[in-house]
Design an enzyme around this catalytic site. Sequence first.
Site, PDB file in Angstrom:
ATOM      1  N   ARG A 124       0.798  -1.237   0.000  1.00 22.01           N
ATOM      2  CA  ARG A 124       0.000   0.000   0.000  1.00 22.01           C
ATOM      3  C   ARG A 124       0.819   1.271   0.000  1.00 22.01           C
ATOM      4  O   ARG A 124       0.498   2.232  -0.697  1.00 22.01           O
ATOM      5  CB  ARG A 124      -0.912  -0.005   1.225  1.00 22.01           C
ATOM      6  CG  ARG A 124      -1.930  -1.074   1.118  1.00 22.01           C
ATOM      7  CD  ARG A 124      -2.777  -1.172   2.347  1.00 22.01           C
ATOM      8  NE  ARG A 124      -3.743  -2.243   2.119  1.00 22.01           N
ATOM      9  CZ  ARG A 124      -4.639  -2.618   2.990  1.00 22.01           C
ATOM     10  NH1 ARG A 124      -4.705  -2.036   4.164  1.00 22.01           N
ATOM     11  NH2 ARG A 124      -5.489  -3.581   2.707  1.00 22.01           N
TER      12      ARG A 124
ATOM     13  N   ARG B  76       1.308  -1.501   7.202  1.00 23.04           N
ATOM     14  CA  ARG B  76       0.582  -2.767   7.374  1.00 23.04           C
ATOM     15  C   ARG B  76       0.245  -3.368   6.019  1.00 23.04           C
ATOM     16  O   ARG B  76      -0.238  -2.660   5.127  1.00 23.04           O
ATOM     17  CB  ARG B  76      -0.710  -2.515   8.152  1.00 23.04           C
ATOM     18  CG  ARG B  76      -1.559  -3.758   8.297  1.00 23.04           C
ATOM     19  CD  ARG B  76      -2.756  -3.518   9.166  1.00 23.04           C
ATOM     20  NE  ARG B  76      -3.776  -2.692   8.536  1.00 23.04           N
ATOM     21  CZ  ARG B  76      -4.661  -3.117   7.636  1.00 23.04           C
ATOM     22  NH1 ARG B  76      -4.639  -4.368   7.214  1.00 23.04           N
ATOM     23  NH2 ARG B  76      -5.573  -2.295   7.143  1.00 23.04           N
TER      24      ARG B  76
HETATM   25  C1  LIG Z   1     -13.112   0.473   4.967  1.00 22.88           C
HETATM   26  C2  LIG Z   1     -12.133  -0.441   5.648  1.00 22.88           C
HETATM   27  C3  LIG Z   1     -11.908  -1.703   5.155  1.00 22.88           C
HETATM   28  C4  LIG Z   1     -10.991  -2.557   5.783  1.00 22.88           C
HETATM   29  N1  LIG Z   1     -10.788  -3.796   5.269  1.00 22.88           N
HETATM   30  C5  LIG Z   1      -9.911  -4.627   5.889  1.00 22.88           C
HETATM   31  C6  LIG Z   1      -9.697  -5.949   5.394  1.00 22.88           C
HETATM   32  O1  LIG Z   1     -10.280  -6.362   4.403  1.00 22.88           O
HETATM   33  N2  LIG Z   1      -8.815  -6.728   6.048  1.00 22.88           N
HETATM   34  C7  LIG Z   1      -8.145  -6.316   7.161  1.00 22.88           C
HETATM   35  O2  LIG Z   1      -7.370  -7.086   7.725  1.00 22.88           O
HETATM   36  N3  LIG Z   1      -8.357  -5.075   7.660  1.00 22.88           N
HETATM   37  C8  LIG Z   1      -9.214  -4.232   7.050  1.00 22.88           C
HETATM   38  N4  LIG Z   1      -9.409  -2.976   7.559  1.00 22.88           N
HETATM   39  C9  LIG Z   1      -8.841  -2.624   8.853  1.00 22.88           C
HETATM   40  C10 LIG Z   1      -9.670  -3.268   9.963  1.00 22.88           C
HETATM   41  O3  LIG Z   1     -11.022  -3.245   9.608  1.00 22.88           O
HETATM   42  C11 LIG Z   1      -9.515  -2.546  11.306  1.00 22.88           C
HETATM   43  O4  LIG Z   1      -8.175  -2.299  11.579  1.00 22.88           O
HETATM   44  C12 LIG Z   1     -10.091  -3.423  12.413  1.00 22.88           C
HETATM   45  O5  LIG Z   1     -11.395  -3.840  12.100  1.00 22.88           O
HETATM   46  C13 LIG Z   1     -10.077  -2.690  13.739  1.00 22.88           C
HETATM   47  O6  LIG Z   1     -10.701  -3.510  14.693  1.00 22.88           O
HETATM   48  P1  LIG Z   1     -10.714  -3.121  16.214  1.00 22.88           P
HETATM   49  O7  LIG Z   1     -11.507  -4.170  16.903  1.00 22.88           O
HETATM   50  O8  LIG Z   1      -9.327  -2.865  16.663  1.00 22.88           O
HETATM   51  O9  LIG Z   1     -11.470  -1.708  16.264  1.00 22.88           O
HETATM   52  P2  LIG Z   1     -12.963  -1.275  15.816  1.00 22.88           P
HETATM   53  O10 LIG Z   1     -13.632  -2.264  14.960  1.00 22.88           O
HETATM   54  O11 LIG Z   1     -12.821   0.123  15.304  1.00 22.88           O
HETATM   55  O12 LIG Z   1     -13.753  -1.248  17.158  1.00 22.88           O
HETATM   56  C14 LIG Z   1     -13.567  -0.250  18.107  1.00 22.88           C
HETATM   57  C15 LIG Z   1     -14.548  -0.476  19.220  1.00 22.88           C
HETATM   58  O13 LIG Z   1     -14.202   0.377  20.290  1.00 22.88           O
HETATM   59  C16 LIG Z   1     -15.340   1.083  20.744  1.00 22.88           C
HETATM   60  N5  LIG Z   1     -14.855   2.343  21.285  1.00 22.88           N
HETATM   61  C17 LIG Z   1     -13.933   3.198  20.767  1.00 22.88           C
HETATM   62  N6  LIG Z   1     -13.725   4.214  21.611  1.00 22.88           N
HETATM   63  C18 LIG Z   1     -14.517   4.001  22.673  1.00 22.88           C
HETATM   64  C19 LIG Z   1     -14.738   4.715  23.875  1.00 22.88           C
HETATM   65  N7  LIG Z   1     -14.082   5.828  24.153  1.00 22.88           N
HETATM   66  N8  LIG Z   1     -15.650   4.219  24.741  1.00 22.88           N
HETATM   67  C20 LIG Z   1     -16.337   3.069  24.476  1.00 22.88           C
HETATM   68  N9  LIG Z   1     -16.132   2.356  23.358  1.00 22.88           N
HETATM   69  C21 LIG Z   1     -15.241   2.820  22.482  1.00 22.88           C
HETATM   70  C22 LIG Z   1     -16.220   1.205  19.532  1.00 22.88           C
HETATM   71  O14 LIG Z   1     -17.542   1.428  19.931  1.00 22.88           O
HETATM   72  C23 LIG Z   1     -15.984  -0.151  18.880  1.00 22.88           C
HETATM   73  O15 LIG Z   1     -16.817  -1.115  19.497  1.00 22.88           O
HETATM   74  C24 LIG Z   1     -10.296  -2.112   6.912  1.00 22.88           C
HETATM   75  C25 LIG Z   1     -10.516  -0.837   7.410  1.00 22.88           C
HETATM   76  C26 LIG Z   1     -11.397   0.015   6.761  1.00 22.88           C
HETATM   77  C27 LIG Z   1     -11.533   1.415   7.249  1.00 22.88           C
END
Ligand SMILES: Cc1cc2nc3c(=O)[nH]c(=O)nc-3n(C[C@H](O)[C@H](O)[C@H](O)COP(=O)(O)OP(=O)(O)OC[C@H]3O[C@@H](n4cnc5c(N)ncnc54)[C@H](O)[C@@H]3O)c2cc1C
Length: 639
Positions: A332, A437
């Site tokens: 990327r 990444r």
């Molecule tokens: C459009 C898009 C497509 C993608 N496609 C891919 C893919 O195909 N393959 C891949 O490997 N990665 C992909 N990624 C990256 C990947 O989706 C993310 O890095 C990953 O899903 C993040 O997961 P997470 O559980 O760390 O955070 P998130 O899914 O962002 O979850 C965060 C959680 O924290 C909670 N939260 C945040 N702050 C607070 C707070 N202060 N108080 C209470 N709750 C809070 C939210 O409510 C949520 O439940 C993509 C990203 C994007 C933007």
Amino acid sequence: MTLHLDARIPSGPLAEKWNRHRFEMKLVNPANKRKNTVIVVGSGLAGGAAAATMSELGYNVKCFCFQDSPRRAHSIAAQGGINAAKNYQNDGDSVYRLFYDTVKGGDFRSREANVYRLAELSLNIIDQCVAQGVPFAREYGGLLANRSFGGAQVSRTFYARGQTGQQLLLGAYQALERQVQRGGLKMYPRTEMLDLVVIDGKARGIVARNLVTGAIESHAADAVVLASGGYGNVFYLSTNAQGSNATAIWRAYKRGAAFANPCFTQIHPTCIPVSGDYQSKLTLMSESLRNDGRVWVPKKAGDKRPPRQIPENERDYFLERKYPSFGNLAPRDIASRAAKEVCDEGRGVGETGLGVYLDFADAIKRLGRAVIQDRYGNLFEMYERITDENPYEVPMRIYPAVHYTMGGLWVDYNLMSTIDGLHVTGEANFSDHGANRLGASALMQGLADGYFIIPNTIGDYLATRKPEKVDASHPAFKDSEREIAERTKKFLSIDGTRTVSSFHRELGKIMWEYCGMARNEAGLKIALQKIPELRAEFWRDVNVPGSDAEINQALEKAGRVADFLELAELMCLDALDRTESCGAHFREEYQTPEGEALRDDEHFAYVAAWEYAGEGKPPILNKEPLIFENVKLSQRSYK
Ligand SMILES: Cc1cc2nc3c(=O)[nH]c(=O)nc-3n(C[C@H](O)[C@H](O)[C@H](O)COP(=O)(O)OP(=O)(O)OC[C@H]3O[C@@H](n4cnc5c(N)ncnc54)[C@H](O)[C@@H]3O)c2cc1C
């Protein structure tokens, strides 16, 4: 340097570290697990998996998210897929190859031991998700299908059409709800963590705002896990969900958790180009599309002919030309910079000139429309809905956009931050991805952290540190509640002339201009002057209508933007300090004669872990040296 950054990497050969560590870690007796409460902030893939698994083990879990349902976590947006070294294709994949690709893809700025464990656990993730019923794509004979993602020459990406995140999240959500039903897990939706409570050096709970009633609530625990996602929205325009924010990790930083590599931001090459000044969100077109789509621009600058009228010999398939071995699947950071370069030369397409074509004509001719539709149908539909152009007929127009943050809270091998008992998983930690990444590896990391690592390491923390019992009546909770109430009152009383969004948009422009795809010393210094000025203006002139005793989205946003206004400064400081180029951190002063990132391993093979030094004081830089015992540091090449 004031922090002692002990990564606690287990001894022994790389391939044995995790197994041996699991044996050496202390266990909590099953009967004692329920006496321990663990708070998980976040119910995306990293948090949902962690909360469900810890509850299944018997811990008493409280899980928080700001959305109305865990199913709305930003993870649901993930499109393209998830990597695993299953080698189903028999094309030469192995745990070691996935490990090597990831370390190299991250431009040698990640920890070997963590990355190896990630590659190992990738195998378990697929089994776990299949057992949950995640409908991964299958071959004709019923075996799981794979496709390729950038930076790899093997096919190791498992997918569910262009909705992989959604399907994986539904799997984690079912596991979570099972625990809710069982009574071992309490879910707190629409509740936003606004502070971390640290007592005697240990994370002992959080203070959160109920976003429906406005009530400020304290929650005590024996350990806290932050799984709150990435902070790409500091740039205002990004592919992240609009609600994604940095508040949870920023509040933890201000309570003593070091923030690692804040400037490492991934810019994704295939997003729908910006169309106007009042746009509030950008849309990703999954990297998987580069399996079949070919990226090109006209050879001649200023060529405004419609794409189909530009003959083959007048097109520049610049990724295939510059990187013949990886072609359109160059990683990327490299693909993004190549797109910027051709646009800077005046060869960009579309009205703004900030776009390149992603063309499926050859693939449709070779495979037929039905196959392409089967592979990417929902992405094509999404593209057409947004642009009103049919990508089966005309090439997509794409341009790089902010997508993912490799930086985040510093964690050791056990995923514990520099605050005892505060663990960080998923995109919120500084992760295993180094300076760049590779595609399809965030889902892998979030699920490895959540399903397999934290459930083990949290036990070791609880069993060895045996935190004393504390409840929410402790004065530290009361102090934090008071601080939050004062800050809220301040937001509502400024009564200025500008909306929160207008500040956010202005901050995003500064960040994109000076700390985006390319950075240089002069620009970063300008940003470091502009950001504090904008922050001062925000606290003088922001207008937050409504009250704090009801749903108030402007108030929620004000808190998040106030934090972005501080984090942005740390990102620029970090980018200024790292006088080398590596991965997505491209300092224009440091490039090879071919325009590629020029690392300085002698001086910068370390994790930069920034420590909060107090209001108005410059943050302190701590360094964790990166030691490479298994891979040889080399100039990254995809030619
Ligand atoms: C459009 C898009 C497509 C993608 N496609 C891919 C893919 O195909 N393959 C891949 O490997 N990665 C992909 N990624 C990256 C990947 O989706 C993310 O890095 C990953 O899903 C993040 O997961 P997470 O559980 O760390 O955070 P998130 O899914 O962002 O979850 C965060 C959680 O924290 C909670 N939260 C945040 N702050 C607070 C707070 N202060 N108080 C209470 N709750 C809070 C939210 O409510 C949520 O439940 C993509 C990203 C994007 C933007």
